[in-house]
Design an enzyme around this catalytic site. Structure first.
Site, PDB file in Angstrom:
ATOM      1  N   ARG A 103       0.514  -1.123   0.271  1.00  0.00           N
ATOM      2  CA  ARG A 103       0.047  -0.014   0.068  1.00  0.00           C
ATOM      3  C   ARG A 103       0.902   1.248  -0.465  1.00  0.00           C
ATOM      4  NH1 ARG A 103      -0.557   5.134   3.229  1.00  0.00           N
ATOM      5  NH2 ARG A 103       0.061   3.576   4.523  1.00  0.00           N
ATOM      6  N   ASP A 104       1.558   1.383   1.058  1.00  0.00           N
ATOM      7  CA  ASP A 104       2.211   2.758   1.393  1.00  0.00           C
ATOM      8  C   ASP A 104       3.813   2.914   0.599  1.00  0.00           C
ATOM      9  OD1 ASP A 104       3.372   5.487   2.014  1.00  0.00           O
ATOM     10  OD2 ASP A 104       3.461   4.113   4.337  1.00  0.00           O
ATOM     11  N   ASN A 134       9.249   3.691   3.548  1.00  0.00           N
ATOM     12  CA  ASN A 134       9.803   3.631   4.196  1.00  0.00           C
ATOM     13  C   ASN A 134      10.798   3.039   4.642  1.00  0.00           C
ATOM     14  OD1 ASN A 134       6.365   2.968   3.474  1.00  0.00           O
ATOM     15  ND2 ASN A 134       5.960   3.363   5.401  1.00  0.00           N
ATOM     16  N   HIS A 174       5.938   4.865  12.750  1.00  0.00           N
ATOM     17  CA  HIS A 174       5.664   4.351  11.021  1.00  0.00           C
ATOM     18  C   HIS A 174       6.753   5.323  10.600  1.00  0.00           C
ATOM     19  CE1 HIS A 174       3.534   3.997   7.267  1.00  0.00           C
ATOM     20  NE2 HIS A 174       4.215   5.121   7.228  1.00  0.00           N
ATOM     21  N   HIS A 216       9.112   6.974   7.344  1.00  0.00           N
ATOM     22  CA  HIS A 216      10.294   6.973   6.570  1.00  0.00           C
ATOM     23  C   HIS A 216      11.258   7.429   6.557  1.00  0.00           C
ATOM     24  CE1 HIS A 216       5.741   6.347   3.930  1.00  0.00           C
ATOM     25  NE2 HIS A 216       5.128   6.701   4.232  1.00  0.00           N
ATOM     26  N   CYS A 223       5.652   9.361  -0.149  1.00  0.00           N
ATOM     27  CA  CYS A 223       4.895  10.209   0.046  1.00  0.00           C
ATOM     28  C   CYS A 223       3.798  10.922  -0.952  1.00  0.00           C
ATOM     29  CB  CYS A 223       3.885  10.030   1.150  1.00  0.00           C
ATOM     30  SG  CYS A 223       2.216  11.030   1.054  1.00  0.00           S
TER      31      CYS A 223
HETATM   32  P1  HMG Z   1     -12.205  13.778  -2.872  1.00  0.00           P
HETATM   33  O1  HMG Z   1     -12.463  14.704  -4.265  1.00  0.00           O
HETATM   34  O2  HMG Z   1     -12.653  15.725  -2.279  1.00  0.00           O
HETATM   35  O3  HMG Z   1     -13.730  13.483  -2.661  1.00  0.00           O
HETATM   36  O4  HMG Z   1     -11.216  13.247  -2.520  1.00  0.00           O
HETATM   37  P2  HMG Z   1     -15.371  13.331  -3.287  1.00  0.00           P
HETATM   38  O5  HMG Z   1     -15.605  12.975  -2.422  1.00  0.00           O
HETATM   39  O6  HMG Z   1     -15.754  15.185  -3.543  1.00  0.00           O
HETATM   40  O7  HMG Z   1     -15.445  12.696  -4.243  1.00  0.00           O
HETATM   41  C1  HMG Z   1     -14.438  12.834  -5.428  1.00  0.00           C
HETATM   42  C2  HMG Z   1     -14.634  11.627  -6.774  1.00  0.00           C
HETATM   43  O8  HMG Z   1     -14.124  10.623  -5.821  1.00  0.00           O
HETATM   44  C3  HMG Z   1     -16.042  11.302  -6.492  1.00  0.00           C
HETATM   45  O9  HMG Z   1     -16.248  10.566  -7.733  1.00  0.00           O
HETATM   46  C4  HMG Z   1     -16.436  10.283  -6.349  1.00  0.00           C
HETATM   47  O10 HMG Z   1     -17.149   9.461  -6.016  1.00  0.00           O
HETATM   48  C5  HMG Z   1     -15.293   9.400  -5.552  1.00  0.00           C
HETATM   49  P3  HMG Z   1     -16.435  11.479  -9.304  1.00  0.00           P
HETATM   50  O11 HMG Z   1     -17.929  11.705  -9.219  1.00  0.00           O
HETATM   51  O12 HMG Z   1     -15.814  12.316  -9.439  1.00  0.00           O
HETATM   52  O13 HMG Z   1     -16.419   9.874 -10.354  1.00  0.00           O
HETATM   53  N1  HMG Z   1     -14.485   9.175  -4.224  1.00  0.00           N
HETATM   54  C6  HMG Z   1     -13.824   7.862  -4.078  1.00  0.00           C
HETATM   55  N2  HMG Z   1     -13.302   6.752  -5.204  1.00  0.00           N
HETATM   56  C7  HMG Z   1     -12.924   5.893  -4.799  1.00  0.00           C
HETATM   57  N3  HMG Z   1     -12.823   5.039  -3.438  1.00  0.00           N
HETATM   58  C8  HMG Z   1     -13.193   6.512  -2.372  1.00  0.00           C
HETATM   59  C9  HMG Z   1     -13.647   7.402  -3.130  1.00  0.00           C
HETATM   60  N4  HMG Z   1     -14.284   8.702  -2.145  1.00  0.00           N
HETATM   61  C10 HMG Z   1     -14.734   9.811  -2.855  1.00  0.00           C
HETATM   62  N5  HMG Z   1     -13.296   6.196  -1.055  1.00  0.00           N
HETATM   63  C11 HMG Z   1     -10.863  11.784  -1.573  1.00  0.00           C
HETATM   64  C12 HMG Z   1     -12.256  12.749  -1.269  1.00  0.00           C
HETATM   65  C13 HMG Z   1     -10.247  10.998  -0.127  1.00  0.00           C
HETATM   66  C14 HMG Z   1     -11.479  10.300  -2.354  1.00  0.00           C
HETATM   67  C15 HMG Z   1      -9.648  11.577  -1.953  1.00  0.00           C
HETATM   68  O14 HMG Z   1      -8.890  12.801  -0.876  1.00  0.00           O
HETATM   69  C16 HMG Z   1      -8.415  10.496  -1.623  1.00  0.00           C
HETATM   70  O15 HMG Z   1      -8.623   9.701  -3.063  1.00  0.00           O
HETATM   71  N6  HMG Z   1      -7.183  10.683  -1.530  1.00  0.00           N
HETATM   72  C17 HMG Z   1      -5.840   9.764  -1.726  1.00  0.00           C
HETATM   73  C18 HMG Z   1      -5.713   9.680   0.181  1.00  0.00           C
HETATM   74  C19 HMG Z   1      -4.133   8.781  -0.491  1.00  0.00           C
HETATM   75  O16 HMG Z   1      -4.930   7.629  -0.588  1.00  0.00           O
HETATM   76  N7  HMG Z   1      -3.197   9.411   0.108  1.00  0.00           N
HETATM   77  C20 HMG Z   1      -1.924   8.496   0.506  1.00  0.00           C
HETATM   78  C21 HMG Z   1      -2.835   7.555   1.666  1.00  0.00           C
HETATM   79  S1  HMG Z   1      -1.995   8.966   3.088  1.00  0.00           S
HETATM   80  C22 HMG Z   1      -0.483   7.848   3.457  1.00  0.00           C
HETATM   81  O17 HMG Z   1       0.157   7.349   3.041  1.00  0.00           O
HETATM   82  C23 HMG Z   1      -0.222   8.234   4.990  1.00  0.00           C
HETATM   83  C24 HMG Z   1       0.337   7.296   5.498  1.00  0.00           C
HETATM   84  O18 HMG Z   1       1.134   5.847   5.027  1.00  0.00           O
HETATM   85  C25 HMG Z   1       0.848   7.780   7.502  1.00  0.00           C
HETATM   86  C26 HMG Z   1       2.055   8.419   7.262  1.00  0.00           C
HETATM   87  O19 HMG Z   1       3.225   8.484   6.303  1.00  0.00           O
HETATM   88  O20 HMG Z   1       2.094   9.582   7.409  1.00  0.00           O
HETATM   89  C27 HMG Z   1      -1.034   6.533   6.204  1.00  0.00           C
HETATM   90 MG    MG Z   2       3.419   6.283   5.071  1.00  0.00          MG
END
Ligand code: HMG
Ligand code: MG
Length: 297
Positions: A14-15, A246, A204, A206, A237
């Site tokens: 995933r990450d 990571n 966690h 990086h 990220c």
């Molecule tokens: P948004 O644009 O604000 O959402 O995104 P929305 O509710 O306005 O919807 C827009 C579109 O997205 C719509 O589709 C929804 O249906 C769709 P459209 O009508 O345009 O075709 N949608 C979705 N589709 C699939 N799955 C969903 C979903 N929700 C809405 N769950 C949203 C908000 C959260 C979806 C967006 O910002 C997003 O996907 N962000 C991705 C964030 C991400 O994955 N980041 C990386 C992971 S976090 C990380 O890596 C940190 C971590 O490792 C810890 C660390 O290192 O600190 C965990």
């Molecule tokens: Mg991370």
């Protein structure tokens, strides 16, 4: 006092893969996770149910989740940002989810298009239901040490979020040094007077500045016994400019083996999984241990 056992949470599928320039197909992701399942790891993050427009590398995580061979002793989790993601988790009979927020407003906004408070409100709508249904819930707090946009994070901000997420029902909270800038002093400060049972906390890191392993040691000394890592040091990220992958699972395992801390993970099998994914994404490993041991071979 160091813990006798440590749970390694493998976040590479995933990450790691979410930030690699090369997108792998579903079959290769499944084959990668199946290899990881044979290493003795007991916790693997399989993918995420987020927007594929935001994270194309993890599109079709539902097919990956359905396709992997599931060992009943392994916790296979999926990252879920909102109700849409949670509904998909239910459809796919996912038994373990992870929600994610941040200790920095700017990062939270850029990562999930929401304020911190807004993200907590969103999670509060489905986390209690998940718990009722017996689904395990992990909570991530990004930028637990620093934010790429706002600078250093006050530990009190992270402590406040830990309490809120635990109160909501999260089983475990992972503290993310998203951009990998922390040093042991900051880790010790973050973990001082922590208002939560230590066994519920994970770290966690990086590895941008190469401090991952030494930061883990500092966290172990503070009583932490859950550590996140990515085999081969995959990733970065996508919403944290400059962040590298990571800390590598092989490097973490070498540290833990050297400290006589039990993990259940087999180094040889882990190295094979690392080699598999390095070949698939077509880049050199970032793990010092993989480099050293491959040279010996
Ligand atoms: P948004 O644009 O604000 O959402 O995104 P929305 O509710 O306005 O919807 C827009 C579109 O997205 C719509 O589709 C929804 O249906 C769709 P459209 O009508 O345009 O075709 N949608 C979705 N589709 C699939 N799955 C969903 C979903 N929700 C809405 N769950 C949203 C908000 C959260 C979806 C967006 O910002 C997003 O996907 N962000 C991705 C964030 C991400 O994955 N980041 C990386 C992971 S976090 C990380 O890596 C940190 C971590 O490792 C810890 C660390 O290192 O600190 C965990
Ligand atoms: Mg991370």
């Amino acid at each position: 006092m160091l813990p006798k056992t440590v749970k390694i949470v493998e976040v590479g599928p995933r990450d790691g893969l979410q930030a690699e320039p090369k997108t792998l197909n579903v079959e290769d992701r499944i084959a990668f996770i199946n290899r990881l399942s044979q290493t003795g790891l007991r916790s693997i993050e399989v993918g995420s149910f987020v927007s594929h427009k935001w994270i194309p590398q993890l599109a079709e995580s539902d097919l990956v989740y359905q396709g992997i061979l599931k060992n009943p002793e392994i916790d296979y989790s999926i990252l879920v940002p909102n109700q849409v993601g949670f509904d998909k988790a239910l459809e796919n009979k996912v038994t373990s989810i992870a929600v994610f927020t941040a200790a920095s407003e700017t990062f939270c906004q850029r990562n999930i298009n929401s304020s911190i408070e807004g993200s907590l409100d969103t999670f509060a709508k489905f986390v209690p239901r998940a718990k009722e249904m017996g689904i395990r819930v992990r909570g991530y707090i990004s930028c637990a040490i620093a934010c790429p946009f706002e600078g250093p994070t006050a530990p009190s901000k992270v402590h406040e979020l830990i309490q809120k997420l635990l109160k909501m029902g999260c089983d475990e909270i992972s503290l993310g040094d998203t951009i990998g800038v922390g040093t042991p002093l900051q880790v010790l400060n973050l973990l001082a007077d922590i208002p939560a049972p230590l066994e519920k906390l994970a770290v966690h890191f990086h590895d941008t500045y190469g401090q991952g392993v030494v930061n883990i040691y500092a966290a172990l000394e503070k009583g932490i016994s859950i550590v996140d890592s990515s085999v081969s040091g995959l990733g970065g990220c996508p919403y944290a400019p400059g962040a590298s992958g990571n800390v590598a699972t092989e490097d973490v395992l070498y540290l833990l083996n050297g400290l006589d801390i039990e993990t259940g993970v087999n180094m040889e099998k882990l190295l094979k999984a690392a080699e598999y994914i390095d070949n698939k994404i077509g880049r050199e490993t970032r793990s010092k241990v993989s480099i050293a041991l491959r040279r010996v071979e």
